[in-house]
Design a protein around this motif. Structure first.
Motif, PDB file in Angstrom:
ATOM      1  N   HIS A 136      14.303  -4.929  -6.946  1.00 32.32           N
ATOM      2  CA  HIS A 136      14.784  -4.543  -5.619  1.00 32.32           C
ATOM      3  C   HIS A 136      15.345  -5.765  -4.885  1.00 32.32           C
ATOM      4  CE1 HIS A 136      13.491  -0.330  -5.532  1.00 32.32           C
ATOM      5  NE2 HIS A 136      12.468  -0.737  -6.261  1.00 32.32           N
ATOM      6  N   GLY A 137      15.990  -6.671  -5.627  1.00 31.27           N
ATOM      7  CA  GLY A 137      16.604  -7.827  -5.008  1.00 31.27           C
ATOM      8  C   GLY A 137      15.627  -8.948  -4.809  1.00 31.27           C
ATOM      9  N   GLY A 138      15.480  -9.798  -5.818  1.00 32.79           N
ATOM     10  CA  GLY A 138      14.538 -10.899  -5.725  1.00 32.79           C
ATOM     11  C   GLY A 138      13.106 -10.408  -5.873  1.00 32.79           C
ATOM     12  N   CYS A 139      12.168 -11.130  -5.302  1.00 32.18           N
ATOM     13  CA  CYS A 139      10.752 -10.765  -5.387  1.00 32.18           C
ATOM     14  C   CYS A 139      10.348 -10.068  -4.083  1.00 32.18           C
ATOM     15  CB  CYS A 139       9.895 -12.000  -5.615  1.00 32.18           C
ATOM     16  SG  CYS A 139       8.130 -11.619  -5.713  1.00 32.18           S
ATOM     17  N   PHE A 140      10.075  -8.787  -4.166  1.00 35.63           N
ATOM     18  CA  PHE A 140       9.750  -7.992  -2.982  1.00 35.63           C
ATOM     19  C   PHE A 140       8.519  -8.531  -2.260  1.00 35.63           C
ATOM     20  CE2 PHE A 140       7.877  -4.357  -0.780  1.00 35.63           C
ATOM     21  CZ  PHE A 140       8.970  -3.869  -0.076  1.00 35.63           C
ATOM     22  N   LEU A 141       7.488  -8.884  -3.016  1.00 37.77           N
ATOM     23  CA  LEU A 141       6.259  -9.371  -2.403  1.00 37.77           C
ATOM     24  C   LEU A 141       6.483 -10.680  -1.658  1.00 37.77           C
ATOM     25  CD1 LEU A 141       3.610  -8.590  -5.162  1.00 37.77           C
ATOM     26  CD2 LEU A 141       3.947  -7.423  -2.988  1.00 37.77           C
ATOM     27  N   THR A 142       7.321 -11.546  -2.228  1.00 32.76           N
ATOM     28  CA  THR A 142       7.622 -12.808  -1.572  1.00 32.76           C
ATOM     29  C   THR A 142       8.346 -12.564  -0.244  1.00 32.76           C
ATOM     30  OG1 THR A 142       7.749 -13.989  -3.672  1.00 32.76           O
ATOM     31  CG2 THR A 142       8.873 -14.986  -1.792  1.00 32.76           C
ATOM     32  N   SER A 143       9.266 -11.601  -0.243  1.00 33.44           N
ATOM     33  CA  SER A 143      10.000 -11.277   0.983  1.00 33.44           C
ATOM     34  C   SER A 143       9.059 -10.747   2.057  1.00 33.44           C
ATOM     35  CB  SER A 143      11.081 -10.236   0.680  1.00 33.44           C
ATOM     36  OG  SER A 143      12.042 -10.749  -0.216  1.00 33.44           O
ATOM     37  N   VAL A 144       8.152  -9.862   1.658  1.00 33.26           N
ATOM     38  CA  VAL A 144       7.209  -9.293   2.621  1.00 33.26           C
ATOM     39  C   VAL A 144       6.241 -10.364   3.132  1.00 33.26           C
ATOM     40  CG1 VAL A 144       5.386  -7.585   2.975  1.00 33.26           C
ATOM     41  CG2 VAL A 144       7.397  -6.997   1.624  1.00 33.26           C
ATOM     42  N   ALA A 145       5.840 -11.278   2.241  1.00 35.39           N
ATOM     43  CA  ALA A 145       4.949 -12.367   2.646  1.00 35.39           C
ATOM     44  C   ALA A 145       5.602 -13.214   3.733  1.00 35.39           C
ATOM     45  CB  ALA A 145       4.600 -13.233   1.438  1.00 35.39           C
ATOM     46  N   THR A 146       6.887 -13.475   3.597  1.00 31.75           N
ATOM     47  CA  THR A 146       7.612 -14.250   4.602  1.00 31.75           C
ATOM     48  C   THR A 146       7.734 -13.463   5.909  1.00 31.75           C
ATOM     49  OG1 THR A 146       8.902 -15.359   2.875  1.00 31.75           O
ATOM     50  CG2 THR A 146       9.799 -15.406   5.110  1.00 31.75           C
ATOM     51  N   GLU A 147       7.977 -12.168   5.785  1.00 30.19           N
ATOM     52  CA  GLU A 147       8.152 -11.314   6.958  1.00 30.19           C
ATOM     53  C   GLU A 147       6.872 -11.176   7.776  1.00 30.19           C
ATOM     54  OE1 GLU A 147       9.726  -6.732   7.895  1.00 30.19           O
ATOM     55  OE2 GLU A 147       9.488  -7.431   5.834  1.00 30.19           O
ATOM     56  N   PHE A 148       5.711 -11.150   7.087  1.00 28.25           N
ATOM     57  CA  PHE A 148       4.453 -10.882   7.772  1.00 28.25           C
ATOM     58  C   PHE A 148       3.496 -12.079   7.771  1.00 28.25           C
ATOM     59  CE2 PHE A 148       6.037  -6.651   7.092  1.00 28.25           C
ATOM     60  CZ  PHE A 148       5.538  -5.902   8.133  1.00 28.25           C
ATOM     61  N   ASP A 149       3.997 -13.273   7.450  1.00 23.50           N
ATOM     62  CA  ASP A 149       3.090 -14.415   7.297  1.00 23.50           C
ATOM     63  C   ASP A 149       2.342 -14.781   8.572  1.00 23.50           C
ATOM     64  OD1 ASP A 149       5.218 -15.499   8.664  1.00 23.50           O
ATOM     65  OD2 ASP A 149       5.631 -17.092   7.228  1.00 23.50           O
TER      66      ASP A 149
ATOM     67  N   ARG B  28      12.676   4.965  -2.511  1.00 23.43           N
ATOM     68  CA  ARG B  28      13.755   4.734  -1.541  1.00 23.43           C
ATOM     69  C   ARG B  28      13.311   3.738  -0.479  1.00 23.43           C
ATOM     70  NH1 ARG B  28      18.618   3.787  -1.903  1.00 23.43           N
ATOM     71  NH2 ARG B  28      19.814   4.114   0.014  1.00 23.43           N
ATOM     72  N   ALA B  29      12.039   3.812  -0.093  1.00 26.10           N
ATOM     73  CA  ALA B  29      11.512   2.880   0.898  1.00 26.10           C
ATOM     74  C   ALA B  29      11.607   1.444   0.394  1.00 26.10           C
ATOM     75  CB  ALA B  29      10.060   3.230   1.235  1.00 26.10           C
ATOM     76  N   LEU B  30      11.299   1.230  -0.876  1.00 25.68           N
ATOM     77  CA  LEU B  30      11.403  -0.104  -1.463  1.00 25.68           C
ATOM     78  C   LEU B  30      12.844  -0.606  -1.413  1.00 25.68           C
ATOM     79  CD1 LEU B  30       9.085   0.256  -4.578  1.00 25.68           C
ATOM     80  CD2 LEU B  30       8.723  -1.289  -2.658  1.00 25.68           C
ATOM     81  N   THR B  31      13.784   0.275  -1.714  1.00 27.39           N
ATOM     82  CA  THR B  31      15.194  -0.115  -1.711  1.00 27.39           C
ATOM     83  C   THR B  31      15.668  -0.451  -0.304  1.00 27.39           C
ATOM     84  OG1 THR B  31      15.638   1.266  -3.652  1.00 27.39           O
ATOM     85  CG2 THR B  31      17.532   0.621  -2.313  1.00 27.39           C
ATOM     86  N   LEU B  32      15.332   0.397   0.667  1.00 21.72           N
ATOM     87  CA  LEU B  32      15.760   0.150   2.046  1.00 21.72           C
ATOM     88  C   LEU B  32      15.089  -1.088   2.631  1.00 21.72           C
ATOM     89  CD1 LEU B  32      15.770   3.781   3.517  1.00 21.72           C
ATOM     90  CD2 LEU B  32      17.737   2.383   2.858  1.00 21.72           C
ATOM     91  N   ALA B  33      13.817  -1.306   2.294  1.00 24.34           N
ATOM     92  CA  ALA B  33      13.090  -2.464   2.824  1.00 24.34           C
ATOM     93  C   ALA B  33      13.662  -3.775   2.309  1.00 24.34           C
ATOM     94  CB  ALA B  33      11.610  -2.358   2.456  1.00 24.34           C
ATOM     95  N   THR B  34      14.357  -3.732   1.181  1.00 26.71           N
ATOM     96  CA  THR B  34      14.975  -4.941   0.640  1.00 26.71           C
ATOM     97  C   THR B  34      16.010  -5.501   1.595  1.00 26.71           C
ATOM     98  OG1 THR B  34      14.642  -4.182  -1.622  1.00 26.71           O
ATOM     99  CG2 THR B  34      16.308  -5.869  -1.292  1.00 26.71           C
ATOM    100  N   THR B  35      16.757  -4.620   2.254  1.00 27.36           N
ATOM    101  CA  THR B  35      17.796  -5.079   3.178  1.00 27.36           C
ATOM    102  C   THR B  35      17.327  -5.070   4.638  1.00 27.36           C
ATOM    103  OG1 THR B  35      18.674  -2.811   3.245  1.00 27.36           O
ATOM    104  CG2 THR B  35      19.687  -4.353   1.680  1.00 27.36           C
ATOM    105  N   ASP B  36      16.486  -4.108   5.009  1.00 24.66           N
ATOM    106  CA  ASP B  36      16.077  -3.965   6.401  1.00 24.66           C
ATOM    107  C   ASP B  36      14.750  -4.654   6.714  1.00 24.66           C
ATOM    108  OD1 ASP B  36      18.299  -2.372   6.561  1.00 24.66           O
ATOM    109  OD2 ASP B  36      17.193  -0.481   6.511  1.00 24.66           O
ATOM    110  N   GLY B  37      14.026  -5.079   5.670  1.00 25.63           N
ATOM    111  CA  GLY B  37      12.689  -5.612   5.857  1.00 25.63           C
ATOM    112  C   GLY B  37      11.694  -4.467   5.909  1.00 25.63           C
ATOM    113  N   LEU B  38      10.461  -4.742   5.561  1.00 28.72           N
ATOM    114  CA  LEU B  38       9.455  -3.681   5.549  1.00 28.72           C
ATOM    115  C   LEU B  38       9.204  -3.161   6.961  1.00 28.72           C
ATOM    116  CD1 LEU B  38       7.720  -2.201   3.461  1.00 28.72           C
ATOM    117  CD2 LEU B  38       5.873  -3.781   3.990  1.00 28.72           C
TER     118      LEU B  38
END
Length: 210
Positions: free
Chosen positions: A106-119, A20-30
């Motif tokens: 979980h909508g695109g590449c989760f790792l790529t999204s997190v990399a952008t969020e925490f770069d 569920r955390a993975l799903t929610l983080a897709t829209t809300d960010g990690l």
């Protein structure tokens, strides 16, 4: 309740929370993932969620571990039977594109999204993402070097440049799929990868990149 059943139920609960955390983080960010929101969404108490991990950061790291494991099973593991070199590279990037385009990512590449969020945010999460992406780049560069050794690519191929461009195509595909909802993005990405691997440019730079 037997100890064995208790352990099994705890593992099931933990897996449910992470999913569920993975799903929610897709829209809300990690970083936007909150214990309260997660607990409410799962019909659990905050203490029940925190008790599984200890802190929000440890929950985030567990979610990242799960995402890395899922990516590994979905992409590199699926192409183990492909011939090393260009065929395996093409198959691996094809799997990655399918993963991004399908709902399982979980909508695109989760790792790529997190990399952008925490770069620009040093810490354990950024370190874990960097390690995962570095591992992927090492995987790709190994296959490119194999292709060079096998004569599938020119002997003077700039390996790191090919890795850079392949990953760049995948990142462009991720944005086109997630942000622009471009139905042609997966096909365009596959064509770009095929063109790059079919005609990798000859390198004229110094040998340190080879």
């Amino acid at each position: 309740m037997s100890p064995r059943k208790s352990v099994a139920e705890a593992a099931t609960t933990r897996a449910r929370i992470i999913e569920r955390a993975l799903t929610l983080a897709t829209t809300d960010g990690l970083d936007g993932l909150t214990i309260g929101h997660l607990a409410s969404d799962l019909g659990m108490s905050k203490a029940g969620v925190v008790g599984q991990f200890g802190s929000k950061e440890l929950l985030q790291l567990a979610a990242l571990d799960a995402a890395v494991e899922r990516f590994t099973r979905r992409v590199p593991a699926r192409v183990l039977g492909a011939d090393p070199g260009l065929k395996r590279l093409s198959a691996a990037f094809g799997e990655w594109i399918d993963y991004m385009a399908g709902g399982e990512g979980h909508g695109g590449c989760f790792l790529t999204s997190v990399a952008t969020e925490f770069d620009a945010r040093p810490g354990p999460i950024r370190d874990k993402v960097l390690a995962a992406l570095a591992s992927w780049s090492t995987y790709v560069s190994t296959e490119v070097r194999t292709a060079v050794t096998a004569g599938q690519l020119p002997p003077d191929t700039d390996v790191e440049q090919v890795v850079f461009e392949l990953n760049g195509i995948a990142l462009a595909a991720d944005q086109a799929i997630q942000l622009h909802h471009d139905p042609m993005a997966p096909d365009r990405a596959r064509r770009a990868i095929a063109r790059l691997l079919d005609a990798a440019p000859r390198d004229t730079s110094p040998a340190q990149n080879r």
